[in-house]
Design a protein around this motif. Structure first.
Motif, mmCIF file in Angstrom:
data_model
loop_
_atom_site.group_PDB
_atom_site.id
_atom_site.type_symbol
_atom_site.label_atom_id
_atom_site.label_comp_id
_atom_site.label_asym_id
_atom_site.label_seq_id
_atom_site.Cartn_x
_atom_site.Cartn_y
_atom_site.Cartn_z
ATOM 1 N N CYS A 34 0.834 -1.208 0.000
ATOM 2 C CA CYS A 34 0.000 0.000 0.000
ATOM 3 C C CYS A 34 0.871 1.262 0.000
ATOM 4 O O CYS A 34 1.912 1.314 0.649
ATOM 5 C CB CYS A 34 -0.953 0.005 1.188
ATOM 6 S SG CYS A 34 -2.161 1.337 1.041
ATOM 7 N N CYS A 36 0.463 3.937 1.515
ATOM 8 C CA CYS A 36 0.496 4.702 2.774
ATOM 9 C C CYS A 36 1.685 4.337 3.656
ATOM 10 O O CYS A 36 2.000 5.037 4.604
ATOM 11 C CB CYS A 36 -0.807 4.511 3.546
ATOM 12 S SG CYS A 36 -0.952 2.880 4.316
ATOM 13 N N CYS A 45 -5.667 -2.624 2.529
ATOM 14 C CA CYS A 45 -5.430 -1.364 3.246
ATOM 15 C C CYS A 45 -6.270 -0.238 2.643
ATOM 16 O O CYS A 45 -7.397 -0.005 3.075
ATOM 17 C CB CYS A 45 -3.938 -1.051 3.223
ATOM 18 S SG CYS A 45 -3.412 0.208 4.392
ATOM 19 N N HIS A 46 -5.748 0.460 1.631
ATOM 20 C CA HIS A 46 -6.424 1.668 1.164
ATOM 21 C C HIS A 46 -7.316 1.498 -0.059
ATOM 22 O O HIS A 46 -7.941 2.476 -0.486
ATOM 23 C CB HIS A 46 -5.396 2.775 0.899
ATOM 24 C CG HIS A 46 -5.137 3.616 2.111
ATOM 25 N ND1 HIS A 46 -4.212 3.268 3.058
ATOM 26 C CD2 HIS A 46 -5.737 4.759 2.556
ATOM 27 C CE1 HIS A 46 -4.225 4.168 4.030
ATOM 28 N NE2 HIS A 46 -5.145 5.077 3.751
HETATM 29 ZN ZN ZN Z 1 -2.713 1.901 3.194
#
Ligand code: ZN
Ligand code: ZN
Length: 382
Positions: A34, A36, A45-46
């Protein structure tokens, strides 16, 4: 339940050309790491963050508390042979039989700035003294082994006692920094639920920058801890410097912490805390009680130029202003500050407002401390 203490959080300006932002805006495949920086796969995750339902504030606070106050193991010097015994207990960072006992009222309460349900900021509130100033830092055996000399023997300004005060402060600080990093990581995983990609990037970016800053200061604290541990285990206390300022009068405010020496008491800037290429020096402060009153105790790494400058700037404050200035310093800088209900009630509304605004300030931006005409505490320094 002890709340999560407030902490400085800096919202970072985003630069569109920053590699983090450029990478976040790229197309991602399900199994890519991810953008992030969580270490999870994008899919887990995102990928669907914008559609995720945000948590309610209540749930958020509960989860946050659980993450923050997790038990993180005994902090007794690792290099020592002696083994842990018993579970991790809540240790007081301010001597419970000492200064803390001076501010407890008949019903067993002390005062502290706590988040208030109905107002936006912190409010002076009464809390049970057992909850005051504790952290789950040591097993039962090591708590009493390490801090017996400061819990059971009267404070006389001896250097060894001062160093033990500093060691306990430092362990508390390290616990809290670790807890803060864990809690920022936790925030990364939930705070941007339901937000669009731009907001997600802004939130992730700020969290990452804050984690970097906290990691850096954790490293500095860890290196001072290793240094003090060595001194304690080898009984070589000369590796540290200490200074005590004794006063007569009621201990109505108690405080203990370790700070990065960013400014001195005259407001001079010593180092830019946000420049991660520079190591900040640390200074421990605590209040000990004596027969006639108490003492402000400073401890630092021997040879620390900035730490010494901070202590010297305190020394230069006229004796009749020292108590007033120190109390302001504590409320402004240090969440680990407690006070008696009698003292709080004795203050004028203007003084209360001043102290409340200090406690609510998350970040001290510098500027000299000036004593009030009407001193906050009647401490007589000699
Ligand atoms: Zn993420
Ligand atoms: Zn232990």
């Amino acid at each position: 339940m002890i709340n999560v203490p407030p902490h400085p959080f800096r919202v970072s300006e985003i630069d569109e050309n920053d590699p983090f932002v450029v990478n976040a805006l790229k197309k991602h495949r399900h199994f890519d790491p991810c953008w992030c920086g969580s270490g999870k796969k994008y899919k887990k995750c995102h990928m669907n963050r914008e559609q995720e339902k945000p948590f309610t504030l209540g749930k958020l606070q509960k989860l946050q508390r659980d993450v923050f106050w997790r038990k993180r193991g005994c902090m007794y010097p690792k290099s020592s042979q002696s083994a842990c015994d018993g579970k991790i207990i809540d240790s007081h960072t301010i001597q419970r039989k000492g200064p803390l006992s001076k501010i407890v009222d008949d019903s067993g309460h002390v005062m502290h700035f706590e988040p208030s349900g109905d107002s936006a900021g912190l409010e002076a509130q009464s809390i049970g003294w057992r909850k005051a100033s504790t952290f789950p830092g040591y097993c039962r055996r090591h708590d009493s082994e390490l801090f017996g000399p400061i819990e059971n023997i009267a404070f006389d300004g001896g250097h060894e006692q001062c160093v033990l005060h500093a060691f306990r402060n430092l362990c508390n600080e390290i616990y809290r920094k670790q807890a803060l990093i864990d809690s920022l990581k936790f925030q990364k995983s939930i705070l941007d639920r339901g937000q669009d990609l731009d907001r997600q990037i802004a939130i992730q970016y700020s969290c990452n920058e804050n984690i970097k800053g906290q990691r850096k200061s954790l490293e500095e604290s860890e290196s001072l801890r290793a240094y003090i541990e060595k001194a304690i285990v080898g009984s070589n206390y000369g590796a540290l410097d200490s200074a005590c300022f004794f006063f007569e009068g009621d201990i109505s405010v108690v405080s203990s912490s370790v700070f990065q020496c960013e400014f001195d008491f005259e407001g001079s800037k010593l180092v830019d805390m946000w420049d991660l290429s520079i190591d900040a020096e640390l200074l421990s402060h605590s209040i000990a009680n004596t027969e006639k009153g108490g003492a402000i105790v400073f401890v630092w790494h021997k040879g620390g130029i900035h730490a010494k400058a901070v202590v010297e700037s305190f020394e230069r404050i006229p004796d009749d202003e020292k108590g007033d200035v120190f109390v302001q310093y504590c409320f402004l800088n240090c969440e680990n500050t407690y006070f008696s209900a009698i003292w709080w009630k004795s203050l004028h509304s203007k003084q209360k407002a001043q102290i409340t605004s200090y406690a609510r300030a998350l970040y001290y931006e510098g500027g000299a401390f000036t004593a009030n005409k009407q001193s906050l505490v009647g401490w007589k320094f000699t």
